[in-house]
Design a protein around this motif. Structure first.
Motif, PDB file in Angstrom:
ATOM      1  N   ALA A   1       0.839  -1.208   0.000  1.00 30.75           N
ATOM      2  CA  ALA A   1       0.000   0.000   0.000  1.00 30.75           C
ATOM      3  C   ALA A   1       0.869   1.252   0.000  1.00 30.75           C
ATOM      4  N   GLY A   2       0.505   2.199  -0.857  1.00 29.92           N
ATOM      5  CA  GLY A   2       1.219   3.465  -0.909  1.00 29.92           C
ATOM      6  C   GLY A   2       2.536   3.427  -1.656  1.00 29.92           C
ATOM      7  N   THR A   3       2.878   2.290  -2.264  1.00 30.30           N
ATOM      8  CA  THR A   3       4.137   2.191  -2.995  1.00 30.30           C
ATOM      9  C   THR A   3       3.961   2.652  -4.438  1.00 30.30           C
ATOM     10  N   VAL A   4       5.074   2.990  -5.073  1.00 30.30           N
ATOM     11  CA  VAL A   4       5.087   3.288  -6.504  1.00 30.30           C
ATOM     12  C   VAL A   4       5.709   2.098  -7.227  1.00 30.30           C
ATOM     13  N   ARG A   5       5.471   2.030  -8.516  1.00 30.92           N
ATOM     14  CA  ARG A   5       5.977   0.911  -9.309  1.00 30.92           C
ATOM     15  C   ARG A   5       7.512   0.902  -9.327  1.00 30.92           C
ATOM     16  N   GLU A   6       8.100  -0.262  -9.081  1.00 30.04           N
ATOM     17  CA  GLU A   6       9.539  -0.415  -9.230  1.00 30.04           C
ATOM     18  C   GLU A   6       9.854  -0.649 -10.709  1.00 30.04           C
ATOM     19  N   LEU A   7      10.960  -0.049 -11.167  1.00 31.15           N
ATOM     20  CA  LEU A   7      11.232  -0.002 -12.599  1.00 31.15           C
ATOM     21  C   LEU A   7      12.671  -0.413 -12.920  1.00 31.15           C
ATOM     22  N   PRO A   8      13.021  -1.693 -12.727  1.00 37.69           N
ATOM     23  CA  PRO A   8      14.362  -2.157 -13.088  1.00 37.69           C
ATOM     24  C   PRO A   8      14.472  -2.455 -14.583  1.00 37.69           C
ATOM     25  N   ASP A   9      14.166  -1.439 -15.402  1.00 33.41           N
ATOM     26  CA  ASP A   9      13.964  -1.647 -16.839  1.00 33.41           C
ATOM     27  C   ASP A   9      14.938  -0.891 -17.721  1.00 33.41           C
ATOM     28  N   ILE A  10      16.074  -0.441 -17.156  1.00 32.17           N
ATOM     29  CA  ILE A  10      16.969   0.417 -17.915  1.00 32.17           C
ATOM     30  C   ILE A  10      18.148  -0.349 -18.510  1.00 32.17           C
ATOM     31  N   ASN A  11      18.797  -1.175 -17.701  1.00 32.68           N
ATOM     32  CA  ASN A  11      20.049  -1.780 -18.115  1.00 32.68           C
ATOM     33  C   ASN A  11      20.174  -3.164 -17.499  1.00 32.68           C
ATOM     34  N   ILE A  12      21.175  -3.912 -17.931  1.00 34.38           N
ATOM     35  CA  ILE A  12      21.448  -5.240 -17.385  1.00 34.38           C
ATOM     36  C   ILE A  12      22.959  -5.353 -17.181  1.00 34.38           C
ATOM     37  N   VAL A  13      23.369  -5.806 -15.994  1.00 39.53           N
ATOM     38  CA  VAL A  13      24.778  -5.823 -15.617  1.00 39.53           C
ATOM     39  C   VAL A  13      25.094  -7.154 -14.942  1.00 39.53           C
ATOM     40  N   ARG A  14      26.247  -7.735 -15.300  1.00 39.40           N
ATOM     41  CA  ARG A  14      26.737  -8.910 -14.593  1.00 39.40           C
ATOM     42  C   ARG A  14      28.008  -8.543 -13.842  1.00 39.40           C
ATOM     43  N   HIS A  15      28.019  -8.869 -12.533  1.00 40.50           N
ATOM     44  CA  HIS A  15      29.209  -8.572 -11.738  1.00 40.50           C
ATOM     45  C   HIS A  15      29.157  -9.355 -10.431  1.00 40.50           C
ATOM     46  N   GLY A  16      30.307  -9.864 -10.029  1.00 43.35           N
ATOM     47  CA  GLY A  16      30.430 -10.506  -8.732  1.00 43.35           C
ATOM     48  C   GLY A  16      29.472 -11.656  -8.513  1.00 43.35           C
ATOM     49  N   GLY A  17      29.164 -12.401  -9.585  1.00 43.42           N
ATOM     50  CA  GLY A  17      28.241 -13.521  -9.461  1.00 43.42           C
ATOM     51  C   GLY A  17      26.780 -13.149  -9.517  1.00 43.42           C
ATOM     52  N   ARG A  18      26.475 -11.871  -9.772  1.00 46.71           N
ATOM     53  CA  ARG A  18      25.086 -11.412  -9.866  1.00 46.71           C
ATOM     54  C   ARG A  18      24.783 -10.927 -11.281  1.00 46.71           C
ATOM     55  N   LEU A  19      23.634 -11.335 -11.808  1.00 48.06           N
ATOM     56  CA  LEU A  19      23.096 -10.779 -13.038  1.00 48.06           C
ATOM     57  C   LEU A  19      21.964  -9.858 -12.629  1.00 48.06           C
ATOM     58  N   MET A  20      22.125  -8.543 -12.874  1.00 48.50           N
ATOM     59  CA  MET A  20      21.233  -7.550 -12.289  1.00 48.50           C
ATOM     60  C   MET A  20      20.511  -6.717 -13.339  1.00 48.50           C
ATOM     61  N   ALA A  21      19.188  -6.618 -13.187  1.00 52.52           N
ATOM     62  CA  ALA A  21      18.375  -5.696 -13.970  1.00 52.52           C
ATOM     63  C   ALA A  21      18.386  -4.366 -13.231  1.00 52.52           C
ATOM     64  N   MET A  22      18.932  -3.328 -13.894  1.00 53.32           N
ATOM     65  CA  MET A  22      19.200  -2.057 -13.231  1.00 53.32           C
ATOM     66  C   MET A  22      18.051  -1.068 -13.416  1.00 53.32           C
ATOM     67  N   ALA A  23      17.784  -0.324 -12.349  1.00 54.21           N
ATOM     68  CA  ALA A  23      16.762   0.719 -12.345  1.00 54.21           C
ATOM     69  C   ALA A  23      17.430   2.084 -12.301  1.00 54.21           C
ATOM     70  N   GLU A  24      16.637   3.124 -12.416  1.00 47.82           N
ATOM     71  CA  GLU A  24      17.107   4.498 -12.291  1.00 47.82           C
ATOM     72  C   GLU A  24      17.035   4.910 -10.829  1.00 47.82           C
ATOM     73  N   ALA A  25      18.208   5.109 -10.195  1.00 48.71           N
ATOM     74  CA  ALA A  25      18.290   5.576  -8.815  1.00 48.71           C
ATOM     75  C   ALA A  25      17.511   4.675  -7.860  1.00 48.71           C
TER      76      ALA A  25
END
Length: 468
Positions: free
Chosen positions: A125-149
């Motif tokens: 409740a009261g949250t805004v949509r999370e948007l990990p839709d900008i970039n994709i990065v692999r590092h340190g054993g993690r594959l990460m979908a990157m968001a803005e800030a």
């Protein structure tokens, strides 16, 4: 900034970023042995992953591209002259809740509407949509979908399933840019994050093993929240161009724009020593930057930065003339002055500059960008290639809407790749061009099984035990 009732649906057929090559893709597929025209290089082995906004359900309220839209990650795997494709949504709690409901619940981020506990439960409740839709990065054993800030989401590298949100053991405690930079010499991932409250700007470092080397550290010298989308990195410095695009919360709360362009403030460049030394600020006239190609230190102590420079951020301010862009090289003296030289101004709406990522923090030879052909007001339709050592420029016009170029190192030769979609039949393809002569056209064209919406940023992950 609260809207009491659910906003009306967005009219997709009248929205330029929800139709044509931008239309949302709701299908998720896994297809092998894709049709290939030409011949995929036998020495090319790895996967190209690309992220981008793609609303899971028809949006409500408003849709501001590329700020809105759920994340969908696309993967094209190349090995032994064959290709495969897989795509998956990044399933944030918001996407999961909407899938359970069968329709959109959260509005666009500019609307101010948030669902209540009766609809989504106390936790959301009261949250805004999370948007990990900008970039994709692999590092340190993690594959990460990157968001803005914001913090990224970790994906399973095998099937792209969403695993969890991560703060990278505290290094991204306050969030991260969508464009952290990987130092190929040290293996460190260096990042910054901007915020609406003090401290307005922080930076952090993650070691090659995925553990924090430096947790979020304030950057001194800012007295207002600013938007900074990308960064550059050298062996000595984090380079941030602080352009005068300011978050104006007071205006937003009274119905005005959240972002204010203030050219009288000029653009300030922050050189942040990676050893933790004092930040060095350099003042320049106002201009805007979305994306950097690369940066490197010079023997005389100056810093060279290649980037796409805009006269102002189109879409965020009213100006009498359209915004224009150039591929630009800046040479920055930490003691004061900066010089800027235009490398190319032939293309229209130039963006997404990329280099061979193995050369990040060091002098680079090649830069590629995507742009519109002169006189064209439609989709981005051409790739432009610059050999900075030879001083040459070339262009490839595939006759389709083309996406961000990506450098593809092979075992024998190197290549460029890009996803394109034909606006006429909306079929998507992956194009492979040689790095030495990309304007000659593709050596291989891979037919993709579904349309890939025009999107944002990606990465090439070579099939190598030593890869990031």
């Amino acid at each position: 900034m609260t809207v009491p009732t659910r906003p009306a649906p967005v009219q997709l057929t009248h929205h330029s970023h929800l139709t044509g090559v931008f239309a949302p893709q709701r299908d998720e597929v896994d297809v092998h042995d894709l049709p290939v025209t030409g011949e995929l290089p036998a020495d090319l082995s790895g996967s190209y992953l690309r992220n981008g906004p793609n609303p899971r359900f028809d949006p409500i309220g408003s849709y501001v591209y590329p700020l809105d839209g759920d994340a969908m990650v696309h993967r094209i795997s190349v090995d032994g002259g064959t290709a495969a494709y897989r795509n998956r949504f990044v399933r944030t709690p918001m996407v999961l809740a909407e899938e359970a409901a069968g329709h959109a619940i959260w509005s666009g981020i500019m609307d101010g509407y948030t669902p209540d506990a009766a609809e989504v439960g106390e936790q959301l409740a009261g949250t805004v949509r999370e948007l990990p839709d900008i970039n994709i990065v692999r590092h340190g054993g993690r594959l990460m979908a990157m968001a803005e800030a914001d913090q990224p989401y970790v994906l399973d590298p095998k099937d792209l399933a969403t695993l969890a949100k991560t703060d990278c053991d505290g290094a991204m405690r306050v969030g991260s840019t969508a464009h952290p930079k990987l130092d190929p010499e040290t293996g460190e991932l260096v990042l910054f994050n901007y915020a609406l409250e003090a401290p307005y700007l922080t930076w952090a470092v993650i070691g090659a093993d995925g553990q924090p080397v430096r947790t979020p550290t304030p950057v001194d010298g800012l007295d207002a929240p600013v938007m900074i989308h990308d960064m550059a990195l050298t062996s000595r410095y984090i380079v941030l161009f602080v352009c005068p695009l300011i978050f104006d919360l007071e205006a937003a709360f009274t119905g005005g724009s959240l972002l204010s362009w203030r050219p009288d403030d000029g653009t300030r460049i922050a050189l942040i020593p990676r050893d933790g030394g004092a930040v060095r600020w350099v003042q320049a006239e106002p201009f805007w930057v979305w994306h950097f190609a690369n940066a490197f230190d010079n023997p005389d102590g100056t810093v060279t930065v290649d980037y796409v420079e805009w006269t102002y951020p189109g879409g965020f301010t009213d100006q009498p003339a359209p915004a224009s862009s150039t591929l630009t090289r800046a040479v920055i003296d930490p003691a004061g002055p900066m010089t800027r030289t235009v490398l190319s101004d032939k293309a229209i709406d130039m963006e997404f500059p990329r280099v061979d990522d193995r050369t990040l923090t060091r002098d680079h030879r090649r830069v590629a960008t995507v742009a519109k052909s002169p006189g064209d007001s439609g989709d981005l339709d051409s790739l432009w290639f610059y050999d900075l050592h030879r001083g040459t420029e070339s262009v490839w016009r595939p006759g389709v809407a083309i996406g961000e170029p990506i450098y593809l190192p092979g075992n024998e030769r190197d290549y460029w790749g890009a996803i394109g979609t034909d606006p006429a039949d909306l079929r998507s393809r992956f194009y492979v061009l040689t790095a030495e002569d990309p304007s000659a056209g593709p050596v291989a064209t891979v037919d993709l099984p579904i349309r890939v919406p025009a999107g944002l940023h990606g990465t090439w992950l070579p099939d190598s035990p030593s890869a990031g």
